[in-house]
Design a protein around this motif. Structure first.
Motif, short mmCIF file in Angstrom:
data_model
loop_
_atom_site.label_atom_id
_atom_site.label_comp_id
_atom_site.label_asym_id
_atom_site.label_seq_id
_atom_site.Cartn_x
_atom_site.Cartn_y
_atom_site.Cartn_z
N LEU A 8 0.75 -1.27 -0.14
CA LEU A 8 -0.07 -0.14 0.03
C LEU A 8 1.00 1.24 0.16
CD1 LEU A 8 -2.81 1.22 0.24
CD2 LEU A 8 -2.90 1.02 2.49
N ALA A 9 1.92 1.32 0.61
CA ALA A 9 2.69 2.31 0.85
C ALA A 9 3.48 2.56 -0.43
CB ALA A 9 3.89 1.97 2.00
N VAL A 12 1.21 4.00 -2.97
CA VAL A 12 0.73 5.38 -2.52
C VAL A 12 1.92 6.31 -3.05
CG1 VAL A 12 0.65 7.26 -0.81
CG2 VAL A 12 -0.98 5.27 -0.84
N ALA A 15 1.86 6.79 -6.96
CA ALA A 15 0.84 7.63 -7.26
C ALA A 15 1.23 8.93 -7.00
CB ALA A 15 -0.61 7.33 -6.38
N VAL A 16 1.92 9.26 -6.02
CA VAL A 16 2.35 10.75 -5.92
C VAL A 16 3.38 10.96 -6.82
CG1 VAL A 16 3.63 12.27 -3.95
CG2 VAL A 16 1.93 10.82 -3.43
#
Length: 100
Positions: A8-9, A12, A15-16
Motif C-alpha cells: 500500500l505504501a 501511494v 501515485a504521488v
C-alpha cells in the motif's frame, strides 16, 4: 499484514510520483502555449515548491522567459492538480533609446 502495508505504501508513493510528473508535464505544455500567446520566448520551467492556499495544496512552478530576446525574466504559475490557479509575470519595460 506487514506485506500488505508495504504494498500500500509503495502504491501511494508511486501515485504521488506519477501525479507530480503529470503536473510538471502539464505546466510545461501550458506555459509553452501561454508564452506563444504573450509573444514570449520560454527558456525554462521548474517546480519551486508546494504551498497551502485557501485550504488547497498548490504546486508552485517558476518559469524563465524573454520578451525581447535579450532580457531574462522570471514568472510564477500555481497549479491545483492539473488546473492553473494563478499566473504572475513581472511588469515588463521596453528599453527606450532617447533621441539625441
Amino acid at each position: 499484514m506487514v506485506e500488505l502495508l508495504g504494498l500500500l505504501a509503495l502504491f501511494v508513493l508511486g501515485a504521488v510520483v506519477w501525479q507530480m510528473r503529470r503536473q510538471s508535464e502539464f505546466a510545461n505544455r501550458w506555459l509553452v502555449h501561454y508564452c506563444k500567446r504573450q509573444q514570449f520566448q520560454l527558456l525554462s520551467v521548474y517546480r519551486y515548491r508546494f504551498c497551502m492556499r485557501k485550504g488547497r495544496l498548490l504546486a508552485h512552478f517558476r518559469f524563465e522567459f524573454s520578451h525581447d530576446g535579450v532580457q531574462h525574466n522570471e514568472g510564477d504559475v500555481w497549479l491545483a492538480g492539473v488546473q492553473v490557479v494563478d499566473v504572475s509575470v513581472p511588469v515588463l519595460r521596453e528599453d527606450s533609446f532617447g533621441e539625441l
